[in-house]
Scaffold this active site. Structure first.
Site, PDB file in Angstrom:
ATOM      1  N   ASP A  46      -1.408   4.773  -9.155  1.00 11.70           N
ATOM      2  CA  ASP A  46      -0.674   4.289  -7.981  1.00 11.70           C
ATOM      3  C   ASP A  46      -0.377   2.798  -8.120  1.00 11.70           C
ATOM      4  O   ASP A  46      -1.076   2.079  -8.845  1.00 11.70           O
ATOM      5  CB  ASP A  46      -1.527   4.473  -6.708  1.00 11.70           C
ATOM      6  CG  ASP A  46      -1.586   5.919  -6.234  1.00 11.70           C
ATOM      7  OD1 ASP A  46      -0.870   6.773  -6.784  1.00 11.70           O
ATOM      8  OD2 ASP A  46      -2.360   6.185  -5.294  1.00 11.70           O
ATOM      9  N   ARG A  48       6.895   7.385 -11.315  1.00  9.39           N
ATOM     10  CA  ARG A  48       7.110   7.718  -9.906  1.00  9.39           C
ATOM     11  C   ARG A  48       7.853   6.543  -9.254  1.00  9.39           C
ATOM     12  O   ARG A  48       7.356   5.413  -9.287  1.00  9.39           O
ATOM     13  CB  ARG A  48       5.770   7.932  -9.202  1.00  9.39           C
ATOM     14  CG  ARG A  48       5.919   8.166  -7.696  1.00  9.39           C
ATOM     15  CD  ARG A  48       4.589   8.015  -6.962  1.00  9.39           C
ATOM     16  NE  ARG A  48       3.586   8.953  -7.409  1.00  9.39           N
ATOM     17  CZ  ARG A  48       2.271   8.769  -7.216  1.00  9.39           C
ATOM     18  NH1 ARG A  48       1.820   7.691  -6.585  1.00  9.39           N
ATOM     19  NH2 ARG A  48       1.406   9.665  -7.642  1.00  9.39           N
TER      20      ARG A  48
HETATM   21  C1  LIG Z   1       4.214  11.032  -3.587  1.00  2.00           C
HETATM   22  C2  LIG Z   1       4.237   9.640  -3.060  1.00  2.00           C
HETATM   23  C3  LIG Z   1       3.465   8.679  -3.684  1.00  2.00           C
HETATM   24  C4  LIG Z   1       3.502   7.358  -3.237  1.00  2.00           C
HETATM   25  N1  LIG Z   1       2.817   6.402  -3.930  1.00  2.00           N
HETATM   26  C5  LIG Z   1       2.952   5.114  -3.563  1.00  2.00           C
HETATM   27  C6  LIG Z   1       2.368   4.063  -4.319  1.00  2.00           C
HETATM   28  O1  LIG Z   1       1.715   4.290  -5.345  1.00  2.00           O
HETATM   29  N2  LIG Z   1       2.549   2.793  -3.901  1.00  2.00           N
HETATM   30  C7  LIG Z   1       3.273   2.489  -2.774  1.00  2.00           C
HETATM   31  O2  LIG Z   1       3.439   1.310  -2.453  1.00  2.00           O
HETATM   32  N3  LIG Z   1       3.819   3.475  -2.024  1.00  2.00           N
HETATM   33  C8  LIG Z   1       3.673   4.759  -2.384  1.00  2.00           C
HETATM   34  N4  LIG Z   1       4.249   5.738  -1.617  1.00  2.00           N
HETATM   35  C9  LIG Z   1       4.775   5.411  -0.264  1.00  2.00           C
HETATM   36  C10 LIG Z   1       6.222   4.975  -0.315  1.00  2.00           C
HETATM   37  O3  LIG Z   1       6.317   3.721  -0.938  1.00  2.00           O
HETATM   38  C11 LIG Z   1       6.811   4.880   1.105  1.00  2.00           C
HETATM   39  O4  LIG Z   1       6.087   3.964   1.863  1.00  2.00           O
HETATM   40  C12 LIG Z   1       6.846   6.191   1.857  1.00  2.00           C
HETATM   41  O5  LIG Z   1       7.101   7.267   1.011  1.00  2.00           O
HETATM   42  C13 LIG Z   1       7.969   6.171   2.925  1.00  2.00           C
HETATM   43  O6  LIG Z   1       9.194   5.953   2.301  1.00  2.00           O
HETATM   44  P1  LIG Z   1      10.360   7.065   2.191  1.00  2.00           P
HETATM   45  O7  LIG Z   1      10.931   6.953   0.831  1.00  2.00           O
HETATM   46  O8  LIG Z   1       9.851   8.395   2.550  1.00  2.00           O
HETATM   47  O9  LIG Z   1      11.492   6.537   3.150  1.00  2.00           O
HETATM   48  P2  LIG Z   1      11.521   6.132   4.682  1.00  2.00           P
HETATM   49  O10 LIG Z   1      12.859   5.502   4.889  1.00  2.00           O
HETATM   50  O11 LIG Z   1      10.314   5.377   5.071  1.00  2.00           O
HETATM   51  O12 LIG Z   1      11.473   7.531   5.401  1.00  2.00           O
HETATM   52  C14 LIG Z   1      12.514   8.497   5.332  1.00  2.00           C
HETATM   53  C15 LIG Z   1      12.192   9.622   6.302  1.00  2.00           C
HETATM   54  O13 LIG Z   1      11.015  10.308   5.839  1.00  2.00           O
HETATM   55  C16 LIG Z   1      10.147  10.627   6.910  1.00  2.00           C
HETATM   56  N5  LIG Z   1       8.888   9.862   6.767  1.00  2.00           N
HETATM   57  C17 LIG Z   1       8.641   8.861   5.891  1.00  2.00           C
HETATM   58  N6  LIG Z   1       7.360   8.434   5.995  1.00  2.00           N
HETATM   59  C18 LIG Z   1       6.806   9.174   6.959  1.00  2.00           C
HETATM   60  C19 LIG Z   1       5.503   9.222   7.525  1.00  2.00           C
HETATM   61  N7  LIG Z   1       4.521   8.405   7.137  1.00  2.00           N
HETATM   62  N8  LIG Z   1       5.275  10.115   8.520  1.00  2.00           N
HETATM   63  C20 LIG Z   1       6.237  10.954   8.934  1.00  2.00           C
HETATM   64  N9  LIG Z   1       7.497  10.961   8.435  1.00  2.00           N
HETATM   65  C21 LIG Z   1       7.775  10.096   7.463  1.00  2.00           C
HETATM   66  C22 LIG Z   1      10.885  10.239   8.162  1.00  2.00           C
HETATM   67  O14 LIG Z   1      11.636  11.376   8.573  1.00  2.00           O
HETATM   68  C23 LIG Z   1      11.796   9.134   7.695  1.00  2.00           C
HETATM   69  O15 LIG Z   1      12.938   8.994   8.507  1.00  2.00           O
HETATM   70  C24 LIG Z   1       4.279   7.028  -2.084  1.00  2.00           C
HETATM   71  C25 LIG Z   1       5.055   8.012  -1.477  1.00  2.00           C
HETATM   72  C26 LIG Z   1       5.062   9.299  -1.946  1.00  2.00           C
HETATM   73  C27 LIG Z   1       5.939  10.299  -1.291  1.00  2.00           C
END
Ligand SMILES: Cc1cc2nc3c(=O)[nH]c(=O)nc-3n(C[C@H](O)[C@H](O)[C@H](O)COP(=O)(O)OP(=O)(O)OC[C@H]3O[C@@H](n4cnc5c(N)ncnc54)[C@H](O)[C@@H]3O)c2cc1C
Length: 308
Positions: free
Chosen positions: A134, A184
């Site tokens: 991560d 990722r």
């Molecule tokens: C598999 C995976 C691994 C990850 N690993 C890391 C990492 O190593 N380091 C790091 O900094 N970040 C990590 N993240 C988190 C990532 O950086 C984002 O903060 C998170 O995924 C929200 O961004 P989004 O791309 O979904 O877009 P956003 O614009 O935040 O969300 C898009 C839509 O997705 C839905 N959504 C998003 N988040 C949520 C939530 N928490 N609860 C409910 N609905 C939600 C909503 O419908 C929202 O409108 C990871 C995410 C995933 C999916």
């Protein structure tokens, strides 16, 4: 503002202690966290793995105690042996945070984290699966990428994470899009200053698309970690343009977030991996999930009020 406050609160050791001991809060956390111990998490994973791939994360970060960092590595070794015994390792890998393995332990932190990560990679190799490292806040990006590079000498399948909100990430995508490189791509979950990160959603999304284009056109294996419907459509389009089949990249989403979309992608024949965290140290992870979506905070407060 709210997001920044929640992320700041995620670093508070005092709030963490109170929250992790509270049974009431624990019930709300269950939406995002698959239990406090490995048997409970593995039971969840067994069900999910019928239709999805999984990456299992033992929660914990920012460890200030060398013994605790070693215990985390040991816990991963046991977890990987258990996954192998259950015949799950063709569909289930693990994710690790270097700060849980000792990265934050002063001058020797990087070496301690590397040694612990090697132990986990050895156990993953024996179990027949992979490890993804991560990415945490921007002060650790260089050290984390260096550790991934060191691990890849012996374990070329180790995955790295790049965060589209960082201004540097397009360059990192170019550097890390070589053959076999598992990357990722996520937006990024920490509260970073404008000097190193894009701050508006439009800028972050635009950066995500630029980075994704580089990864899809490269020779590695892109892991598209987002719940954003627009970016999912763009990813499919870019993959098609680059001549990738459904086996040449995967989507990744978090346990408890957009469950129906995860099922839809699985039923459409896409590779979709669910990131499943478990363990008693859920507080910082949970606070970052609240920060991502104000509706989660309302859900949390409603549950809290209705149970008090
Ligand atoms: C598999 C995976 C691994 C990850 N690993 C890391 C990492 O190593 N380091 C790091 O900094 N970040 C990590 N993240 C988190 C990532 O950086 C984002 O903060 C998170 O995924 C929200 O961004 P989004 O791309 O979904 O877009 P956003 O614009 O935040 O969300 C898009 C839509 O997705 C839905 N959504 C998003 N988040 C949520 C939530 N928490 N609860 C409910 N609905 C939600 C909503 O419908 C929202 O409108 C990871 C995410 C995933 C999916």
């Amino acid at each position: 503002m709210l997001r920044a406050s929640l992320i700041a609160a995620s670093r508070s050791r005092r709030l963490r202690g109170i929250a992790e001991r509270s049974a009431l809060v624990g019930r709300v956390v269950d939406r995002f966290v698959a239990g406090k111990d490995a048997p409970t998490a593995v039971a969840t994973v067994r069900g999910l793995a019928r239709e999805r791939l999984v990456t299992l994360d033992l929660l914990g970060e920012d460890t200030r105690d060398e013994r605790q960092a070693e215990q985390t590595a040991e816990a991963y070794e046991h977890l990987l042996a258990r996954l192998a015994d259950e015949g799950l390792t063709d569909r289930v890998e693990v994710s690790v945070k270097l700060s849980a393995l000792g990265q934050a332990l002063g001058r020797d932190g990087d070496k301690i984290a590397l040694d612990n990560a090697r132990r986990i990679c050895d156990a993953a190799a024996a179990a027949g699966t992979t490890v993804t490292v991560d990415m945490e806040d921007h002060t650790t990006t260089d050290a984390t990428l260096q550790t991934v590079q060191d691990l890849r000498v012996d374990f070329p399948w180790v995955g790295a994470v790049l965060q589209a909100y960082l201004r540097r990430t397009e360059g990192d995508c170019v550097a890390l899009s070589g053959p076999g490189s598992r990357i990722r791509l996520c937006k990024g979950a920490y509260d970073e200053p404008a000097s190193v990160a894009y701050r508006s959603k439009q800028e972050v999304d635009a950066s995500y698309v630029r980075c994704l284009r580089i990864l899809m056109n490269g020779d590695g294996y892109p892991m598209v970690a987002t719940h954003d419907p627009r970016l999912i459509t763009i990813a499919e389009h870019l993959a098609g343009q680059a001549g990738r089949t459904e086996f040449d990249f995967e989507f990744q989403m978090l346990h408890g977030v957009r469950e129906q979309e995860q099922q839809r992608l699985a039923h459409a024949g896409r590779r979709i991996r669910c990131y499943v965290p478990f363990g008693s140290q859920w507080y910082p992870y949970f606070m970052r999930r609240l920060a991502e979506r104000p509706a989660n905070l309302a859900f949390f407060l409603r549950s809290f009020v209705s149970t008090t």
